[in-house]
Design an enzyme around this catalytic site. Structure first.
Site, PDB file in Angstrom:
ATOM      1  N   ASN A  89       5.761   8.096   2.992  1.00  0.00           N
ATOM      2  CA  ASN A  89       5.771   9.051   1.780  1.00  0.00           C
ATOM      3  C   ASN A  89       6.560  10.169   2.084  1.00  0.00           C
ATOM      4  OD1 ASN A  89       4.276   7.606  -0.471  1.00  0.00           O
ATOM      5  ND2 ASN A  89       3.203   7.092   1.542  1.00  0.00           N
TER       6      ASN A  89
ATOM      7  N   HIS B   7       0.860  -1.235   0.004  1.00  0.00           N
ATOM      8  CA  HIS B   7      -0.099   0.066   0.096  1.00  0.00           C
ATOM      9  C   HIS B   7       0.983   1.359   0.217  1.00  0.00           C
ATOM     10  CE1 HIS B   7      -3.248   2.862   0.689  1.00  0.00           C
ATOM     11  NE2 HIS B   7      -4.061   1.820   0.425  1.00  0.00           N
ATOM     12  N   HIS B   8       0.397   2.262  -0.858  1.00  0.00           N
ATOM     13  CA  HIS B   8       1.263   3.497  -0.896  1.00  0.00           C
ATOM     14  C   HIS B   8       1.052   4.431   0.533  1.00  0.00           C
ATOM     15  CE1 HIS B   8       3.454   6.454  -3.076  1.00  0.00           C
ATOM     16  NE2 HIS B   8       2.577   6.249  -4.189  1.00  0.00           N
ATOM     17  N   ALA B   9       0.462   3.813   1.447  1.00  0.00           N
ATOM     18  CA  ALA B   9       0.520   4.435   2.886  1.00  0.00           C
ATOM     19  C   ALA B   9       1.613   3.901   3.662  1.00  0.00           C
ATOM     20  CB  ALA B   9      -0.776   4.158   3.634  1.00  0.00           C
TER      21      ALA B   9
END
Length: 584
Positions: free
Chosen positions: A321, A139-141
């Protein structure tokens, strides 16, 4: 307990079934020659499963709005199950790359289960050419592209003899956070949670205030710059032209791949005075222009691209991120590939110079401001109703330069797979590995059903750019040869002219000398007859006439007489007259 920052939280907040917000990588592995057995099973048999998973692979989401928590938090999963996360698939014969890309397209369209740590690994066998593959999505989180590449590199070896005794999920990052397990976290006092959330809210508000102030000034100056007329060099957000990519998306994906030689790209960069990033944008722009032109949907205005830029400190933990965004033109309205590249270079340079003046906080939140409207409409089901900040996202993530192996299998390609959102139905992500640069084209199945054709256009665009440069070099060489030939002809003409001028200067002096000689000769000729006319001779002649002894002689103009031989003139004598002999 560790809270997610606002950027990580955003990827969770806006996620929908149509727009899952995970990233992935597809690694293609070449098995050793004459390898017998089940590669992945053999690899997992070597791994010590008693070693617990490391962060962030052991973390799942905790907290809820009912407990006054403004942002989600990570907690350790006390019921971690590796069999849930690692899955095995075999392709049917013949196991082509097309079959593989169709498989991972379907897998990429499925959301991750938030009841577990947000990652999955698929071990894929049966690929033609004695190859296997790994499809790993996170997941990008949890990670951004740079962090994911760093984690991947840590799991690989530069020796074909080395064997893994740990899985990639067991390798810790540089710095580990102390996190409570899920059960303990749920027992925290609600007052302490509310206090912490309030403190985070105040801190976030202060940061947001500083960001708005800083970015507002920058954007205002950028706006005046646009109004001055230089739209291509510094395009503003939300000014992208309408294309088939800028529409609502569905749940299904299509994935295309293309591989180019990195050394070839670097040689082109040296010849064209461009960076690898510049050339990635130019090649992508060439493919997009060709694709849209083939559909008769090429807009008159140039397409724009959002390009992620990492703002992570060098020694920071590779998680979460830490990215910002720049917007650059793709100059798709320019037909000449070299002119298009020059426009992209100017625009990219200008955007990077502006981004370098942002603080790290402002740079990180800038991407949120750019995507805020789009992400908000995604979250409430109104995706596609707001113009996107740019037509698409194009990202370039540098990868390892040396040959790498996984349990003796050679890594031969690493294709990135990214996120799609409403109004941006196409994403191009590029990563480099050894002497290859791998393009991963993620597209919505309905908006771009023939993404494989676009992947081929990426290769064609690289050929077109290279051919344009070679043609330019040939033309310049021709011009140089023509200039040299023209110079040679001019030099020859000048030499000839100089010779003629020298000859003309010398001839008058010779003619003058010759004329003097001729005049002298004529003068001498005129005077010579005068010298022959002796007075005495005339007198004698007259006397002879008077005596009657000499025959009369007719006078002829002296100028026309040439004497060649002396002739005796016979003289008549009387009968009585006698001449004496010579002796006498």
């Amino acid at each position: 307990m560790r809270r997610l920052n606002i950027q990580d939280s955003a990827f969770l907040t806006v996620e929908t079934d149509e727009s899952p917000t995970h990233v992935a990588g597809l690694q293609i592995l070449q098995l050793p020659p004459r390898y017998k057995g089940n590669f992945f099973q053999d690899m997992f048999d070597r791994i010590d499963m008693s070693v617990p998973p490391a962060e962030p692979f052991n973390l799942k989401l905790g907290g809820s709005l009912s407990k006054l928590e403004i942002t989600p938090r990570w907690v350790e999963d006390e019921n971690f199950d590796i069999d849930y996360h690692v899955r095995f698939i075999r392709l049917p014969d013949p196991g082509t790359m097309e079959q593989l890309t169709h498989l991972v397209s379907r897998l990429h369209g499925q959301r991750l289960d938030r009841n577990h740590p947000l990652w999955e690994c698929y071990c894929i066998e049966g690929i033609e050419g004695n190859r296997v593959a790994q499809y790993i999505k996170v997941h990008h989180a949890v990670v951004d592209g740079v962090a994911a590449m760093s984690m991947l590199s840590a799991t690989l070896s530069n020796s074909p003899r080395q064997r893994m005794d740990k899985g990639f999920w067991q390798i810790p990052t540089k710095k580990q956070h102390k996190l409570p397990v899920a059960a303990a976290a749920h027992k925290q006092d609600i007052i302490s949670q509310a206090t912490l959330s309030a403190a985070q809210l105040v801190e976030g508000a202060a940061t947001t205030g500083r960001t708005v102030t800083e970015l507002g000034g920058r954007l205002l100056r950028g706006g005046f710059h646009i109004l001055s007329g230089d739209k291509r060099e510094a395009p503003l957000p939300f000014q992208a032209p309408k294309t088939p990519f800028n529409t609502t998306i569905c749940k299904h994906r299509r994935f295309g791949i293309a591989t180019l030689s990195l050394s070839r790209i670097k040689d082109m960069g040296t010849n064209l005075d461009a960076t690898v990033n510049d050339l990635v944008l130019a090649i992508s722009a060439g493919a997009l222009r060709t694709y849209l032109k083939s559909k008769n949907q090429l807009p008159k205005m140039p397409l724009t691209a959002m390009c992620p830029v990492s703002v992570r400190p060098k020694d920071a933990v590779q998680e979460g991120n830490s990215i910002s965004m720049i917007i650059t033109t793709l100059a798709t309205d320019v037909s000449d590939p070299l002119e298009r590249l020059e426009a992209i270079k100017r625009s990219s340079k200008s955007a990077k110079e502006k981004a370098n003046h942002f603080s790290r906080e402002a740079a990180t939140n800038y991407s949120l401001l750019l995507n805020g409207a789009v992400l908000a409409t995604n979250a409430v089901g109104l995706g596609g109703t707001v113009p996107p900040p740019a037509n698409l996202v194009i990202s370039n993530v540098p990868g390892p330069r040396e040959q790498l192996y996984v349990n003796g299998a050679k890594l031969i390609a690493n294709y990135p797979m990214s996120v799609l959102v409403h109004s941006q139905a196409l994403n191009i992500t590029v990563t480099s590995y050894m002497d290859s640069i791998d393009f991963g084209l993620m597209a919505d199945r309905e908006a771009v059903p023939d993404v494989e054709a676009m992947a081929q256009m990426v290769r064609d665009a690289a050929d077109e750019l290279e051919a344009a440069f070679e043609a330019k070099m040939e033309f310049q060489a021709f011009q140089a040869a023509e200039a040299l030939e023209h110079h040679r002809r001019l030099k020859e003409a000048q030499s000839k002219l100089n010779a003629e001028l020298s000859s003309k200067r010398a001839k008058p002096r010779k003619r003058k000398a010759a004329s003097k000689k001729t005049s002298a000769k004529k003068t001498a000729t005129k005077k010579k007859p005068a010298a022959r006319k002796k007075p005495a001779a005339k007198a004698k002649t007259k006397a002879g006439h008077a005596a009657g002894k000499v025959a009369p002689v007719t006078e002829i103009a002296a100028e026309t007489v040439v004497v060649t031989q002396a002739v005796e003139t016979p003289v008549q004598a009387t009968l009585d007259e006698k001449f004496s002999t010579a002796a006498e």
